[in-house]
Structures are given as C-alpha cells and as structure tokens.
Scaffold this motif. Structure first.
Motif, PDB file in Angstrom:
ATOM      1  N   ALA A  21       0.816  -1.141   0.101  1.00 43.01           N
ATOM      2  CA  ALA A  21      -0.021   0.099  -0.237  1.00 43.01           C
ATOM      3  C   ALA A  21       0.832   1.338   0.131  1.00 43.01           C
ATOM      4  O   ALA A  21       0.566   2.301  -0.748  1.00 43.01           O
ATOM      5  CB  ALA A  21      -0.749  -0.037   1.198  1.00 43.01           C
ATOM      6  N   LEU A  22       1.878   1.320   0.645  1.00 44.41           N
ATOM      7  CA  LEU A  22       2.951   2.403   0.849  1.00 44.41           C
ATOM      8  C   LEU A  22       3.555   2.730  -0.459  1.00 44.41           C
ATOM      9  O   LEU A  22       3.838   3.888  -0.977  1.00 44.41           O
ATOM     10  CB  LEU A  22       4.001   2.006   1.934  1.00 44.41           C
ATOM     11  N   THR A  23       3.889   1.706  -1.294  1.00 50.47           N
ATOM     12  CA  THR A  23       4.729   1.972  -2.408  1.00 50.47           C
ATOM     13  C   THR A  23       4.302   2.984  -3.435  1.00 50.47           C
ATOM     14  O   THR A  23       4.749   3.796  -3.734  1.00 50.47           O
ATOM     15  CB  THR A  23       5.248   0.617  -3.119  1.00 50.47           C
ATOM     16  N   PRO A  24       3.181   2.833  -3.724  1.00 48.76           N
ATOM     17  CA  PRO A  24       2.362   3.647  -4.868  1.00 48.76           C
ATOM     18  C   PRO A  24       2.398   5.088  -4.314  1.00 48.76           C
ATOM     19  O   PRO A  24       2.451   6.235  -5.074  1.00 48.76           O
ATOM     20  CB  PRO A  24       1.031   3.296  -5.054  1.00 48.76           C
ATOM     21  N   LEU A  25       2.015   5.207  -2.915  1.00 46.69           N
ATOM     22  CA  LEU A  25       1.910   6.656  -2.412  1.00 46.69           C
ATOM     23  C   LEU A  25       3.218   7.184  -2.295  1.00 46.69           C
ATOM     24  O   LEU A  25       3.402   8.483  -2.535  1.00 46.69           O
ATOM     25  CB  LEU A  25       1.309   6.394  -1.063  1.00 46.69           C
ATOM     26  N   ALA A  26       4.174   6.381  -1.852  1.00 50.94           N
ATOM     27  CA  ALA A  26       5.592   7.099  -1.718  1.00 50.94           C
ATOM     28  C   ALA A  26       5.865   7.451  -3.096  1.00 50.94           C
ATOM     29  O   ALA A  26       6.831   8.516  -3.419  1.00 50.94           O
ATOM     30  CB  ALA A  26       6.438   5.937  -1.117  1.00 50.94           C
ATOM     31  N   SER A  27       5.904   6.713  -4.042  1.00 49.39           N
ATOM     32  CA  SER A  27       6.128   6.978  -5.495  1.00 49.39           C
ATOM     33  C   SER A  27       5.482   8.460  -6.113  1.00 49.39           C
ATOM     34  O   SER A  27       6.350   9.128  -6.560  1.00 49.39           O
ATOM     35  CB  SER A  27       5.927   5.937  -6.430  1.00 49.39           C
ATOM     36  N   ALA A  28       4.088   8.399  -5.747  1.00 49.61           N
ATOM     37  CA  ALA A  28       3.523   9.601  -6.072  1.00 49.61           C
ATOM     38  C   ALA A  28       4.110  10.965  -5.285  1.00 49.61           C
ATOM     39  O   ALA A  28       4.320  12.037  -5.882  1.00 49.61           O
ATOM     40  CB  ALA A  28       2.044   9.606  -5.850  1.00 49.61           C
ATOM     41  N   LEU A  29       4.237  10.711  -4.150  1.00 54.54           N
ATOM     42  CA  LEU A  29       4.710  12.051  -3.023  1.00 54.54           C
ATOM     43  C   LEU A  29       6.137  12.370  -3.594  1.00 54.54           C
ATOM     44  O   LEU A  29       6.306  13.405  -3.740  1.00 54.54           O
ATOM     45  CB  LEU A  29       4.674  11.573  -1.904  1.00 54.54           C
ATOM     46  N   ALA A  55       9.096  10.007   5.137  1.00 52.94           N
ATOM     47  CA  ALA A  55       7.913  10.993   5.173  1.00 52.94           C
ATOM     48  C   ALA A  55       6.774  10.284   4.526  1.00 52.94           C
ATOM     49  O   ALA A  55       5.598  10.835   5.249  1.00 52.94           O
ATOM     50  CB  ALA A  55       8.403  11.976   4.135  1.00 52.94           C
ATOM     51  N   THR A  56       6.707   9.453   3.802  1.00 51.53           N
ATOM     52  CA  THR A  56       5.506   8.531   3.336  1.00 51.53           C
ATOM     53  C   THR A  56       4.792   8.159   4.589  1.00 51.53           C
ATOM     54  O   THR A  56       3.658   8.038   4.902  1.00 51.53           O
ATOM     55  CB  THR A  56       5.628   7.837   2.351  1.00 51.53           C
ATOM     56  N   TRP A  57       5.821   7.282   5.520  1.00 43.66           N
ATOM     57  CA  TRP A  57       5.109   6.601   6.712  1.00 43.66           C
ATOM     58  C   TRP A  57       4.666   7.643   7.459  1.00 43.66           C
ATOM     59  O   TRP A  57       3.525   7.097   8.280  1.00 43.66           O
ATOM     60  CB  TRP A  57       6.286   5.760   7.397  1.00 43.66           C
ATOM     61  N   LYS A  58       5.165   8.820   7.807  1.00 43.04           N
ATOM     62  CA  LYS A  58       4.439   9.681   8.445  1.00 43.04           C
ATOM     63  C   LYS A  58       3.222  10.162   8.272  1.00 43.04           C
ATOM     64  O   LYS A  58       2.278  10.251   8.992  1.00 43.04           O
ATOM     65  CB  LYS A  58       5.519  11.047   8.606  1.00 43.04           C
ATOM     66  N   VAL A  59       2.876  10.159   6.660  1.00 47.62           N
ATOM     67  CA  VAL A  59       1.552  10.191   6.216  1.00 47.62           C
ATOM     68  C   VAL A  59       0.664   9.379   6.685  1.00 47.62           C
ATOM     69  O   VAL A  59      -0.403   9.325   7.111  1.00 47.62           O
ATOM     70  CB  VAL A  59       1.610  10.787   4.669  1.00 47.62           C
ATOM     71  N   VAL A  60       1.097   8.080   6.394  1.00 49.48           N
ATOM     72  CA  VAL A  60       0.494   6.868   6.921  1.00 49.48           C
ATOM     73  C   VAL A  60      -0.141   6.903   8.229  1.00 49.48           C
ATOM     74  O   VAL A  60      -0.852   6.751   8.900  1.00 49.48           O
ATOM     75  CB  VAL A  60       1.230   5.517   6.468  1.00 49.48           C
ATOM     76  N   ASP A  61       1.171   7.383   9.124  1.00 52.58           N
ATOM     77  CA  ASP A  61       1.109   7.054  10.584  1.00 52.58           C
ATOM     78  C   ASP A  61      -0.139   8.181  11.020  1.00 52.58           C
ATOM     79  O   ASP A  61      -0.806   7.959  12.102  1.00 52.58           O
ATOM     80  CB  ASP A  61       2.324   7.474  11.187  1.00 52.58           C
ATOM     81  N   THR A  62      -0.244   9.464  10.172  1.00 48.24           N
ATOM     82  CA  THR A  62      -1.384  10.567  10.872  1.00 48.24           C
ATOM     83  C   THR A  62      -2.571   9.924  10.297  1.00 48.24           C
ATOM     84  O   THR A  62      -3.629  10.228  11.094  1.00 48.24           O
ATOM     85  CB  THR A  62      -0.921  11.943   9.817  1.00 48.24           C
TER      86      THR A  62
END
Length: 183
Positions: A21-29, A55-62
């Motif tokens: 789930a993180l990989t596409p979001l991290a790529s886009a960000l 930084a993407t994990w921070k978005v997910v954590d929030t």
C-alpha cells in the motif's frame, strides 16, 4: 479485553500488505516533490529515497491516528468506557482518556441556532465525521444548506458560511460595521 497478539505469519503478511500500500503513495509523493517521473524516483540518491519513504510513513501514521481516534469515538458512542478503550489499546483508563479525550460521554450536541438578517440557521455537529454543517432559511424564504461534500472543520467556519447565506437572503439593507448601509 486482552490486546491481541499476532503470529509471525500474520505479522509478515501485514508488513507485506502495508509495504504494498505504501509503495504507490511513496512514488507519487516523491515524484511530486522532485518533479521526476515516477519510474525514476527510486534511482536517485539513496539518502533522499530513504527520507521520502520515511516522510510517506509519517503520512500513513497520521491517517492511522485519525482512523484510530474514529474507532475509539465509535466505541465510546456505542457505550464503551475509557477503561475498556484502554484495555483494547493496552493502556490505562487514564491513558485512554488522555489519548481520546472526546471518545466517551459525548452525546448528541444540540444544534446551535443563528438568527441574523431576519433569517435562521442551525449549525449541526456531525459526530460521525467530526465536522460541522448548517441548514438555514433566509428572510426571503430561500432555503440553504452546507454543501454535503464539504462540511466545515469547525463550528465557527460553519457559522461564517451560514451567516453569509443569511445576509445574502436577508430583508432590507444590511448595515456594515461602519454604519453605512448596502443593498
């Protein structure tokens, strides 16, 4: 309630699902932040790539924090006590009260009524979303309401929108703070 333990196999499956789930979001960000095409974002400086992932994990954590608070609020609205919320999260009753101060004992909030410019509006706390919406009847008979897709984040914001509606649909000239009237 005992905090559930997961097996090593479940932990591995969860880690894989989260990374998938993180990989596409991290790529886009990262692509937005660097201006690079998505197919090149991972071939840059390893430190920058790793920081982008962090930084993407921070978005997910929030987002997980928001979903956690929503789940606690839902449990509280259904009758769970802070003691039970704490037990489910593996913390004390006091810890649960500190973590989710509005989760328990927050019954329905009575609508706030605004009567301005000859009209009337109600501000409604939408507890399921934590947002505010409004409905109103202007002095000229026009009905209005908040756009269902964009509820207000605060009661004050909803009041501003409702007040603007009531002013637009009021009767007679409106006095501005300087005492001048406008049509």
């Amino acid at each position: 309630m005992v905090t559930p333990e997961i097996t090593p196999e479940e932990r591995s499956a969860l880690d894989k699902a989260l990374l998938d789930a993180l990989t596409p979001l991290a790529s886009a960000l990262r692509a937005r932040a660097t201006g690079l095409p998505e197919e090149r974002v991972w071939s840059e400086d390893p430190v920058e790539v790793a920081l982008s992932v962090l930084a993407t994990w921070k978005v997910v954590d929030t987002r997980v924090g928001h979903l956690t608070a929503t789940a606690a609020g839902t449990a509280g609205a259904c009758g769970a006590s802070y003691e039970r919320l704490g037990a489910a999260w593996g913390i004390t009753r006091q810890g649960a009260r500190k973590k989710w101060p509005d989760a328990v004992g927050r019954g329905p909030v009575a609508p706030v009524v605004l009567e301005l410019f000859g009209g009337r509006a109600e501000l409604i706390d939408d507890q399921s979303s934590g947002r505010w919406r409004w409905t109103g009847l202007g002095a000229d008979g026009t009905r209005g309401a908040a756009d269902p897709g964009t509820p207000s984040a605060t009661k004050e914001e909803a009041a501003a929108y409702a007040g603007a509606f009531l002013r637009e649909h009021g009767t007679g000239p409106v006095q501005d703070p300087s005492g001048r009237s406008s049509a």
